[in-house]
Design a protein around this motif. Sequence first.
Motif, short mmCIF file in Angstrom:
data_model
loop_
_atom_site.label_atom_id
_atom_site.label_comp_id
_atom_site.label_asym_id
_atom_site.label_seq_id
_atom_site.Cartn_x
_atom_site.Cartn_y
_atom_site.Cartn_z
N ALA A 130 0.82 -1.21 0.00
CA ALA A 130 0.00 0.00 0.00
C ALA A 130 0.85 1.26 0.00
O ALA A 130 0.52 2.26 -0.65
CB ALA A 130 -0.93 0.00 1.21
N ASP A 131 1.96 1.23 0.72
CA ASP A 131 2.84 2.40 0.81
C ASP A 131 3.40 2.80 -0.55
O ASP A 131 3.85 3.94 -0.72
CB ASP A 131 4.00 2.12 1.77
CG ASP A 131 3.56 2.12 3.23
OD1 ASP A 131 2.53 2.75 3.52
OD2 ASP A 131 4.25 1.48 4.06
N LYS A 132 3.40 1.90 -1.51
CA LYS A 132 3.99 2.17 -2.81
C LYS A 132 2.97 2.59 -3.87
O LYS A 132 3.33 2.80 -5.03
CB LYS A 132 4.74 0.93 -3.30
CG LYS A 132 5.85 0.48 -2.34
CD LYS A 132 6.43 -0.86 -2.74
CE LYS A 132 7.46 -1.35 -1.73
NZ LYS A 132 7.99 -2.69 -2.06
N LEU A 133 1.70 2.70 -3.48
CA LEU A 133 0.64 2.94 -4.46
C LEU A 133 0.33 4.41 -4.71
O LEU A 133 -0.46 4.73 -5.58
CB LEU A 133 -0.64 2.21 -4.05
CG LEU A 133 -0.53 0.69 -3.90
CD1 LEU A 133 -1.91 0.07 -3.75
CD2 LEU A 133 0.21 0.04 -5.07
N GLY A 134 0.91 5.31 -3.91
CA GLY A 134 0.74 6.73 -4.19
C GLY A 134 -0.45 7.39 -3.54
O GLY A 134 -0.79 8.54 -3.89
N ALA A 135 -1.11 6.71 -2.59
CA ALA A 135 -2.22 7.34 -1.88
C ALA A 135 -1.66 8.33 -0.86
O ALA A 135 -0.65 8.06 -0.22
CB ALA A 135 -3.08 6.29 -1.19
N SER A 136 -2.34 9.46 -0.68
CA SER A 136 -1.86 10.47 0.27
C SER A 136 -2.21 10.12 1.70
O SER A 136 -1.59 10.62 2.64
CB SER A 136 -2.43 11.84 -0.09
OG SER A 136 -3.85 11.80 -0.04
N ASP A 137 -3.19 9.25 1.90
CA ASP A 137 -3.62 8.88 3.25
C ASP A 137 -3.89 7.38 3.29
O ASP A 137 -4.75 6.89 2.58
CB ASP A 137 -4.88 9.67 3.63
CG ASP A 137 -5.23 9.55 5.12
OD1 ASP A 137 -4.45 8.91 5.85
OD2 ASP A 137 -6.26 10.10 5.52
N ILE A 138 -3.12 6.65 4.12
CA ILE A 138 -3.29 5.21 4.25
C ILE A 138 -3.70 4.90 5.68
O ILE A 138 -3.04 5.31 6.64
CB ILE A 138 -2.00 4.45 3.89
CG1 ILE A 138 -1.58 4.77 2.45
CG2 ILE A 138 -2.19 2.95 4.07
CD1 ILE A 138 -0.26 4.16 2.04
N VAL A 139 -4.80 4.17 5.84
CA VAL A 139 -5.34 3.84 7.15
C VAL A 139 -5.19 2.35 7.40
O VAL A 139 -5.52 1.53 6.53
CB VAL A 139 -6.83 4.23 7.24
CG1 VAL A 139 -7.39 3.88 8.61
CG2 VAL A 139 -7.02 5.72 6.96
#
Length: 514
Positions: A130-139
Amino acid sequence: MSQGVDRVIPKPIEDEELLKFAPKIRENFVTYAEKTCVVDEVETLSWAEFGGLVMRVAGRLKSLGIGPGSMVASLSENTAMNLVLYAGVLYAGACMVPLPFSATEAALVKMRSDCGATLLFASPKFRDTADKLGASDIVDLTKLRDWIGDADPIEPVDVEFSDLFDMIYSSGTTGTPKGIIHDHLFRSRQFSRSSSYGMDETGVMMMSTPLYSNTTLVAVIAALVKGATVVSMERFNTVRFLELSEKHRATHAMLVPVQYMRLMDEPRFDEFDLSSYQCKMSTSAPLPGLVIEKVMKRWPGNVMEFYGMTEGGPATVLDCAAHPDKWDTVGQPQPGADMRVIDEDGNELPYGSYGEVVGRSGAMMPGYHNAPEKTKEATWVSPDGLHFVRTGDMGRFDDDGFLHLLDRKKDMIISGGFNIYAADLEAVLRKHPDVADVAVIAIPSRDWGETPLGLVVPARPEADSEEIRDWANAQLGKTQRVSKVEFRDDLPRSEIGKILKRELREPYWEGQTA
């Protein structure tokens, strides 16, 4: 209707009740408050508890400005909290985008970018990806309650039937995976049919396929709307499935053919009390007649086989108890479905002819996300101006209106219930310096139903088939991996240069009954 063409005439949809998801489950929070809504290996939530979380997830999303027109993505195995999130996003009026964790990292990056979701929920198991997918907010999905905080519960946000419900991505390694859009009308038409397989508030639905799969969603969303109980499995295991079925007195399950095969091969199958089952459903690939026979003999309750696409359109159902002489088919068109067969040039063929199956029904995708040309390619327009979804499957209707699937036009491989496109695997294999030519075909697999085999013409005598396979598999998704690479001196081709895959497949399928 074209001159000289007979076809299956769809039956009218009688007394169709179109319900919107959020208002209906809001009603269930109160009506079935003390009854179990969802249970996984970690926790059990009553309908009241489930409802409280869903309403507050929606409230938190609303405070962030997320509602109709917004997309929220997830990357997680099956859990109770994943189901809470799914319902909460819909309750807020937004569109849910469950990303397939079996896809490659490169494909997932494209999916996240295509849907534009800046908010991504991920389980710890997939946090690194998930950290590599480019989302600005990961929960962290396991900390959903902490993320909700003191958010106020809200009532369901009003949506139109044309608003987006969810988006399911096709997997692939070449180009941008297609985002298959479902609106609220699409889903409403699906769960309005759930009574046909006996689902009501007393039901207990086993969920053993991933929540990002339309196979799962068709059954689970209907169960929630009906006020039933969902038993969530993180991953399928035959003995654990049987244990949970007995423990929770399961009444329904949606499984893919390979799961049925594995269960029938399970030595301990007959040890478990499965008498509570009313109906088992099957989809994603044709269920072999010999497997249907075993399941009907050994497992209480009926078997209903469904044929369709994530895109919607074609829709058939086989009631196995009612039609024991049709177990070699995928059933008849469901009420409201118009099914036809066309030739390679797009001409409608006479009834009973062999060709590509196309269909239309009340549940049809609006199109592929950001891909109008792909949508056009997947559409056939009839002489009377109606739009049909092209399946890519070759088949024919018999005299009783039952559909026989005979081949797959696009050489699609169905392994473990997942669609694998040979072209994707071939594109990867061709990048290896020792591969001069390649064809990927489906061969029988006891574990997966079908599995991909790479037939390679090596570029040099020293080439190593296992090294080529391992190299390719490192770049492919978990459900796409090549089982074996075999060398060939050359590959048979037609006069116009097309590889004759039917000729390649025949030796591997000789003597097979399914």
